[in-house]
Scaffold this active site. Structure first.
Site, PDB file in Angstrom:
ATOM      1  N   ASN A  45       0.816  -1.221   0.000  1.00 36.86           N
ATOM      2  CA  ASN A  45       0.000   0.000   0.000  1.00 36.86           C
ATOM      3  C   ASN A  45       0.848   1.270   0.000  1.00 36.86           C
ATOM      4  O   ASN A  45       0.321   2.378   0.092  1.00 36.86           O
ATOM      5  CB  ASN A  45      -0.958   0.009   1.193  1.00 36.86           C
ATOM      6  CG  ASN A  45      -0.214  -0.083   2.527  1.00 36.86           C
ATOM      7  OD1 ASN A  45       1.014  -0.008   2.564  1.00 36.86           O
ATOM      8  ND2 ASN A  45      -0.969  -0.259   3.608  1.00 36.86           N
ATOM      9  N   ASP A 105      58.148 -18.130 -11.470  1.00 39.54           N
ATOM     10  CA  ASP A 105      57.133 -17.224 -12.001  1.00 39.54           C
ATOM     11  C   ASP A 105      55.827 -18.004 -11.928  1.00 39.54           C
ATOM     12  O   ASP A 105      55.677 -19.042 -12.597  1.00 39.54           O
ATOM     13  CB  ASP A 105      57.422 -16.870 -13.460  1.00 39.54           C
ATOM     14  CG  ASP A 105      58.526 -15.840 -13.614  1.00 39.54           C
ATOM     15  OD1 ASP A 105      59.228 -15.575 -12.626  1.00 39.54           O
ATOM     16  OD2 ASP A 105      58.692 -15.312 -14.734  1.00 39.54           O
ATOM     17  N   HIS A 125      63.597 -22.057  -9.333  1.00 37.10           N
ATOM     18  CA  HIS A 125      64.817 -21.606  -8.666  1.00 37.10           C
ATOM     19  C   HIS A 125      64.760 -21.910  -7.169  1.00 37.10           C
ATOM     20  O   HIS A 125      63.692 -22.124  -6.599  1.00 37.10           O
ATOM     21  CB  HIS A 125      65.008 -20.107  -8.897  1.00 37.10           C
ATOM     22  CG  HIS A 125      65.285 -19.756 -10.334  1.00 37.10           C
ATOM     23  ND1 HIS A 125      66.460 -19.171 -10.747  1.00 37.10           N
ATOM     24  CD2 HIS A 125      64.539 -19.927 -11.466  1.00 37.10           C
ATOM     25  CE1 HIS A 125      66.423 -18.981 -12.065  1.00 37.10           C
ATOM     26  NE2 HIS A 125      65.260 -19.431 -12.518  1.00 37.10           N
ATOM     27  N   SER A 142      52.659 -26.685 -14.354  1.00 35.62           N
ATOM     28  CA  SER A 142      52.912 -27.565 -13.223  1.00 35.62           C
ATOM     29  C   SER A 142      53.031 -26.767 -11.943  1.00 35.62           C
ATOM     30  O   SER A 142      52.737 -25.576 -11.912  1.00 35.62           O
ATOM     31  CB  SER A 142      54.156 -28.412 -13.457  1.00 35.62           C
ATOM     32  OG  SER A 142      54.140 -29.520 -12.585  1.00 35.62           O
TER      33      SER A 142
END
Length: 526
Positions: free
Chosen positions: A87, A341, A397, A485
């Site tokens: 309403n 990386d 590394h 991997s």
């Protein structure tokens, strides 16, 4: 503070029938922008050309305002109230309130709607006003949240993430009203370009638990944070590969196929692909590979020119120029560095890693290291996962300085190491895949386990060091042949204090894009 602070505002030319067109963007530091002086509340930014960041194509004015949380709650409550305020008198009768509670999709709340109505109706006048509804929602959010589903679209919400739920519902309220001039919640430009096809349920916020993978089996993309730029980037994966990985690794049926011979198929496929990538003909694939990953492979840092590589695999295991990967605090052996990386996940304990990332039911340090390596020194130690994607530099590394005590080969399968598999509760990628464990003895960190793990298309793990070698952090240790991997480093308990930003991202199931030589953490023993 530990998460991304650099925001990108992108301007799109919208197209309802296809993807939206990115016409320009600007970047700003959110923290700096929010704390600026009041008179600088509106600031102009150059819009940069998406094809060339040095070219300005326009400008955009941005402003920010800090709002009282109470006012935010009230405005939000008003939007919710409007859903069932039939309403339009700005307040809810018990009937309207009951409909709203039902729309929230919380059965517990629905069963005690009378109690909630009495709690909300503070002045006892038989209706619930905006202020009263806001107070109820705020109180219940702290005690027992009552909003499980969006009352507009019915979508299930992340109950623990209040802000993301508010964003979702606000966008639903605005749907079709013309109020969507500026829309937030997209993680990357690529997602924003999906336009109308990008579902509301996939809009996420940085505070959500699984922003990185976007929830396991429903994942359609992988988002990582670039440590250098502090920006979120979307990982490029062929959609067909994503669908196949989800079918195999995120279902009982798929893993049952593995038990019925698919493991051997993956093994043969990897061997066949390995031979193919060592052929002279495979060199023809290099240009297309570079084109697909054109923004992610920097040929300027590669040691040899493109014509030097006679096979695809020669290019895949490419060396970098000296100095291309600076080593953090090179002369400090108490500082550990990133060994690849990669996309990195770091956890102070194995328990954290299984809570936030590794969902295989049988993961353990004992299982990871194999039966011929004594695991006692590493139990409940710190865990760092380096995930290499196909486009990455694939030589790994040494993260710490020390002596290589031993190498141990562990036979196994060749599952993918993609997060879709790692996050699966149906398989145990890290403890079932083929891998080689190297134990490095150090003065600063004690023993460090360096685990090189093979994956689909990676049947060959190669080391360039031998047992007894003295190694300096940052020295090359080995390389993976074609594919993507993973390397996992396990540190003795309480031996390393991992950098806070890496832990914070990992706590949100968000991988961090890092490079060889970036700081990983500091020894707690010096």
């Amino acid at each position: 503070k530990n998460g991304p602070s650099l925001a990108r505002v992108s301007v799109f030319e919208t197209n309802k029938l296809s993807s939206n067109k990115l016409v320009g963007y600007c970047e700003l530091d959110v923290f700096d922008f929010v704390v600026q002086e009041p008179e600088l509340a509106c600031k102009s930014f150059d819009l940069l050309d998406p094809a060339s960041s040095s070219k300005v194509v326009g400008s955009i004015f941005l402003s920010c305002a800090i709002e009282d949380p109470v006012e935010t709650e009230k405005r939000f409550a008003k939007r919710i109230l409007s859903v069932v305020d039939y309403n339009e008198d700005g307040q809810l009768s018990f009937s309207e309130f009951s409909h709203l509670i039902r729309a929230f999709g919380n059965l517990v709340a629905a069963n005690k709607k009378e109690e909630l109505f009495r709690a909300a109706d503070l002045n006892g006048d038989g209706v619930v006003t905006i202020d009263e509804l806001a107070a109820l929602l705020a109180l219940q959010q702290e005690k027992e949240p009552i909003i499980n589903n969006c009352p507009v679209c019915g979508e299930a919400l992340q109950i623990s993430d209040k802000l993301n739920a508010m964003i979702h519902m606000t966008l639903c309220f605005d749907e079709g009203t013309g109020n969507q001039k500026m829309t937030g919640g997209f993680l990357t430009d690529r997602q924003a370009s999906y336009g109308w096809m990008f579902k509301l349920s996939e809009w996420t916020h940085l505070s959500t638990y699984d922003v990185g993978l976007n929830t396991g089996s429903s994942a359609s993309h992988i988002v990582v944070i670039d440590r250098k730029t502090k920006r979120l980037v979307e990982e490029l994966i062929d959609s067909k590969i994503v669908l196949s990985m989800r079918a195999i690794y995120q279902s009982k049926i798929g893993l049952r196929l593995m038990d019925q011979g698919a493991k051997e198929i993956l093994q043969r496929l990897s061997e066949k692909q390995g031979k193919k990538m060592n052929s002279v003909e495979s060199a023809q694939k290099i240009p297309n590979f570079l084109e697909f990953f054109k923004d992610q492979i920097n040929m300027a840092e590669v040691k040899y020119p493109l014509q030097h590589f006679k096979t695809f695999n020669e290019f895949f295991i490419r060396e970098l120029k000296p100095g291309a990967r600076p080593i953090a605090s090179r002369n400090r052996d108490d500082v550990a560095v990133c060994g690849a990386d990669c996309r990195l996940m770091a956890f102070q304990s194995v328990e954290d890693s299984t809570r936030f990332w590794i969902k295989g039911r049988k993961f353990s340090i004992r299982g990871l290291l194999g039966k011929n390596v004594n695991p006692n020194a590493f139990l409940d130690g710190s865990l760092v996962i380096f995930r290499l994607a196909p486009q990455d530099y694939h030589r790994f590394h040494v993260p710490v300085s020390g002596v290589i005590e031993k190498f141990e080969d562990v036979s196994g399968s060749l599952y993918t190491v993609n997060p879709i598999a790692v996050n699966s509760k149906y398989c145990n990628v890290f403890t079932e895949n083929k891998r080689t464990v190297a134990i490095i003895s150090t003065l600063e960190f004690g023993k460090v386990a360096f685990v090189a793990i093979g994956a689909t298309m990676v049947g060959s793990i190669n080391f360039v060091r031998k047992e007894g070698d003295h190694v300096k952090k940052g020295d090359e240790l080995g390389y993976f042949s074609f594919g993507g991997s993973t390397v996992i480093c396990v540190f003795e308990k309480y031996s390393i204090r991992i950098d806070e930003d890496l832990l914070a991202n990992s706590g949100r199931s968000l991988e961090t894009l890092v490079s060889v030589g970036m700081q990983l953490g500091v020894s707690t023993r010096t």
